[in-house]
Design an enzyme around this catalytic site. Structure first.
Site, PDB file in Angstrom:
ATOM      1  N   TYR A 102      25.742  -8.289  -5.807  1.00  0.00           N
ATOM      2  CA  TYR A 102      25.298  -7.301  -4.827  1.00  0.00           C
ATOM      3  C   TYR A 102      25.242  -7.948  -3.446  1.00  0.00           C
ATOM      4  O   TYR A 102      24.367  -8.756  -3.158  1.00  0.00           O
ATOM      5  CB  TYR A 102      23.924  -6.736  -5.186  1.00  0.00           C
ATOM      6  CG  TYR A 102      23.825  -6.094  -6.546  1.00  0.00           C
ATOM      7  CD1 TYR A 102      24.954  -5.609  -7.205  1.00  0.00           C
ATOM      8  CD2 TYR A 102      22.596  -5.968  -7.185  1.00  0.00           C
ATOM      9  CE1 TYR A 102      24.847  -5.024  -8.458  1.00  0.00           C
ATOM     10  CE2 TYR A 102      22.482  -5.379  -8.435  1.00  0.00           C
ATOM     11  CZ  TYR A 102      23.610  -4.915  -9.075  1.00  0.00           C
ATOM     12  OH  TYR A 102      23.501  -4.341 -10.323  1.00  0.00           O
ATOM     13  N   HIS A 131      26.557  -9.739 -16.767  1.00  0.00           N
ATOM     14  CA  HIS A 131      26.800  -8.440 -16.132  1.00  0.00           C
ATOM     15  C   HIS A 131      27.927  -7.659 -16.806  1.00  0.00           C
ATOM     16  O   HIS A 131      27.858  -6.441 -16.948  1.00  0.00           O
ATOM     17  CB  HIS A 131      27.118  -8.671 -14.648  1.00  0.00           C
ATOM     18  CG  HIS A 131      26.708  -7.555 -13.753  1.00  0.00           C
ATOM     19  ND1 HIS A 131      26.535  -7.712 -12.405  1.00  0.00           N
ATOM     20  CD2 HIS A 131      26.425  -6.244 -13.998  1.00  0.00           C
ATOM     21  CE1 HIS A 131      26.180  -6.563 -11.859  1.00  0.00           C
ATOM     22  NE2 HIS A 131      26.109  -5.660 -12.808  1.00  0.00           N
ATOM     23  N   SER A 158      21.191   3.649 -13.012  1.00  0.00           N
ATOM     24  CA  SER A 158      21.645   4.960 -12.509  1.00  0.00           C
ATOM     25  C   SER A 158      21.106   6.115 -13.359  1.00  0.00           C
ATOM     26  O   SER A 158      21.854   7.024 -13.737  1.00  0.00           O
ATOM     27  CB  SER A 158      23.173   5.020 -12.457  1.00  0.00           C
ATOM     28  OG  SER A 158      23.685   4.090 -11.534  1.00  0.00           O
ATOM     29  N   LEU A 167      19.528   8.529 -12.453  1.00  0.00           N
ATOM     30  CA  LEU A 167      19.611   9.775 -11.692  1.00  0.00           C
ATOM     31  C   LEU A 167      21.054  10.126 -11.355  1.00  0.00           C
ATOM     32  O   LEU A 167      21.330  10.871 -10.411  1.00  0.00           O
ATOM     33  CB  LEU A 167      18.776   9.667 -10.410  1.00  0.00           C
ATOM     34  CG  LEU A 167      17.272   9.450 -10.629  1.00  0.00           C
ATOM     35  CD1 LEU A 167      16.553   9.290  -9.311  1.00  0.00           C
ATOM     36  CD2 LEU A 167      16.683  10.618 -11.423  1.00  0.00           C
ATOM     37  N   GLY A 205      22.285   9.549  -7.868  1.00  0.00           N
ATOM     38  CA  GLY A 205      21.727  10.483  -6.907  1.00  0.00           C
ATOM     39  C   GLY A 205      22.111  11.926  -7.136  1.00  0.00           C
ATOM     40  O   GLY A 205      21.485  12.841  -6.583  1.00  0.00           O
ATOM     41  N   PHE A 206      23.110  12.157  -7.982  1.00  0.00           N
ATOM     42  CA  PHE A 206      23.599  13.524  -8.172  1.00  0.00           C
ATOM     43  C   PHE A 206      22.525  14.418  -8.795  1.00  0.00           C
ATOM     44  O   PHE A 206      22.444  15.609  -8.478  1.00  0.00           O
ATOM     45  CB  PHE A 206      24.847  13.512  -9.055  1.00  0.00           C
ATOM     46  CG  PHE A 206      25.821  14.604  -8.733  1.00  0.00           C
ATOM     47  CD1 PHE A 206      27.002  14.333  -8.055  1.00  0.00           C
ATOM     48  CD2 PHE A 206      25.579  15.918  -9.096  1.00  0.00           C
ATOM     49  CE1 PHE A 206      27.909  15.342  -7.747  1.00  0.00           C
ATOM     50  CE2 PHE A 206      26.474  16.931  -8.800  1.00  0.00           C
ATOM     51  CZ  PHE A 206      27.642  16.640  -8.113  1.00  0.00           C
TER      52      PHE A 206
END
Length: 331
Positions: free
Chosen positions: A57, A126, A205, A207, A210-211
């Site tokens: 990141y 990862h 994720s 959510l 974000g959707f």
């Protein structure tokens, strides 16, 4: 703050963690370090103990941000980071993997330095490296546990079969994989494997990037550097179809008197006591909204209603663009 155990033999952590990736990259070019640091402060104040980052990141800048933020209070958090995704400076979209023991040792030393700590609580691989047997990578991680550089071993985005192999070499405490109403594939074999082996499941994720908050209405909502702009689920007809699904979640949330994000998170939390979601945010407002989801209790009828409008594999489009899907397929 409610607590959940991180695997059969792991520590107790906050029932909701905090994904820190978006504080440094991927979701917007408008980085606000002051607000990110304030969000981290507020997370600790509200009892969140599990913070999630990775060396990729930034790359590296997210770990450095946490390293600065946690000075003098490292003991208040359960710190998770990751290694194994390799980026090409010449091609921002390219991704590779590396699970060689010497690379793992090099990576952990870099993360320890950037995080300004002498031990990482949870160290994830990862992505699996198809060129290195998982047993070899986990063996190297087991050595790091013995040396006191890491406390617990985690895996990310691997199959149930690979998880079984890894767990035989060294106890795997947590498996992190995308999971939300629009990414439910893990229900078929991953979640049962985690339950059977006593491994915590950490959904990222939750959510739907974000959707599922109901706030995203158009592909034009994304900035030029937002990786969702190139994500198949946020493009063309896929976007339109997925928006119809998300709007149904908004309707159910409205009927219950909660925000869509809280309903979506409550649904993930209801899938098992071994599940510790890590919704990401860099803003205090959304952090507080997400934490309030812990108080949203769904009954069986409500869960059934949610799953009826968002059944397995109903989201249109792949989870990632082709380059990232390629390294996912090696798990």
């Amino acid at each position: 703050m409610k607590q959940r155990q991180l695997g059969k033999n792991g520590p107790m952590v906050s029932a909701l963690g905090l994904g820190c990736m978006g504080m440094s990259e991927f979701y917007t070019h408008d980085m606000d370090e002051k607000e990110s640091l304030a969000t981290l402060d507020r997370a600790l104040e509200l009892g969140i103990t599990m913070l999630d980052t990775a060396d990729v990141y930034g790359p590296h800048t997210n770990e450095e941000l946490l390293g600065r933020a946690l000075q003098g209070r490292r003991d208040k958090v359960f710190l998770a980071t990751k290694f194994g995704i390799v980026r090409d400076p010449a091609n921002p979209q390219a991704r590779g993997t590396n699970g060689h023991p010497d690379y793992i040792r090099q990576s952990v030393e870099g993360s320890l330095k950037r995080l300004k700590t002498d031990v990482i609580d949870l160290y994830y691989q990862h992505r699996a490296d198809p060129a290195v047997p998982i047993e070899e990578s986990v063996g190297a991680l087991s050595d790091l546990v013995r040396e006191g550089k890491i406390r617990y071993v985690g895996m990310s985005e691997i199959s149930a079969a690979t998880l079984e192999r890894a767990h035989k070499v060294h106890p795997i405490s947590a498996l992190q994989t995308e999971y939300s109403l629009w990414s439910r594939d893990v229900e078929q074999s991953i979640l049962p494997a985690c339950a059977r082996l006593g491994i915590a499941f950490v959904p990222y994720s939750p959510l739907g990037r974000g959707f599922l908050t109901g706030a995203i209405r158009s592909p034009n909502d994304f900035g030029e550097n937002d990786f969702r702009k190139n994500n198949p689920r946020f493009q063309g007809e896929n976007f339109a179809q997925n928006l119809q699904l998300a709007d149904k979640v908004v309707e159910i949330a409205s009927e219950k008197g909660v925000k869509p994000s809280q309903l979506a998170l409550a649904w993930v939390l209801a899938q098992g006591d071994n599940i510790v979601p890590i919704p990401g945010t860099k803003r205090r407002t959304y952090l507080e909204e997400n934490i309030a989801a812990l108080d949203v209790i769904l009954n069986e009828a409500e869960i059934a209603a949610i799953e009826a409008v968002f059944p397995l594999r109903s989201a249109a489009g792949e989870r990632y663009a082709p380059e990232m899907m390629r390294i996912l397929s090696n798990s």
